[in-house]
Design a protein around this motif. Sequence first.
Motif, PDB file in Angstrom:
ATOM      1  N   THR A 164       0.811  -1.216   0.000  1.00  0.00           N
ATOM      2  CA  THR A 164       0.000   0.000   0.000  1.00  0.00           C
ATOM      3  C   THR A 164       0.847   1.269   0.000  1.00  0.00           C
ATOM      4  N   GLU A 165       0.219   2.355  -0.419  1.00  0.00           N
ATOM      5  CA  GLU A 165       0.894   3.656  -0.413  1.00  0.00           C
ATOM      6  C   GLU A 165       1.280   4.068   1.002  1.00  0.00           C
ATOM      7  N   LYS A 215       4.418   2.245   1.949  1.00  0.00           N
ATOM      8  CA  LYS A 215       5.552   2.823   1.215  1.00  0.00           C
ATOM      9  C   LYS A 215       5.978   4.140   1.848  1.00  0.00           C
TER      10      LYS A 215
END
Length: 101
Positions: free
Chosen positions: A73-74, A77
């Motif tokens: 997932t963002e 990250k």
Amino acid sequence: MVKLIALYKQPEDQKAFDEHYFNTHAPITAKIPGLRKMEVTKIVGSPTGKSDYHLLCEMYYDSHEALKEAMKTEEAKASGKDLMGFAGELVTMMIGEEVNE
């Protein structure tokens, strides 16, 4: 349950480290989808005196698959990018499973 564990060595500037960790990094990490619980332990010593370690963070996920999906997932990250920016040389990451005997 599966845990992603972050173990941090003593930083040169504990105050600056703690400021960033608790006010920036932990809130970013807490937003990772699938994260069930996050426990942070401040290391205050060892049975033989002073410890080489400063913090331990345990991040709980339902399964290995849930952890793998979360890491894509963002939010994960963003957490990883922030981690490498302020503690890349201090942190050891591990994956563990709770054992119920």
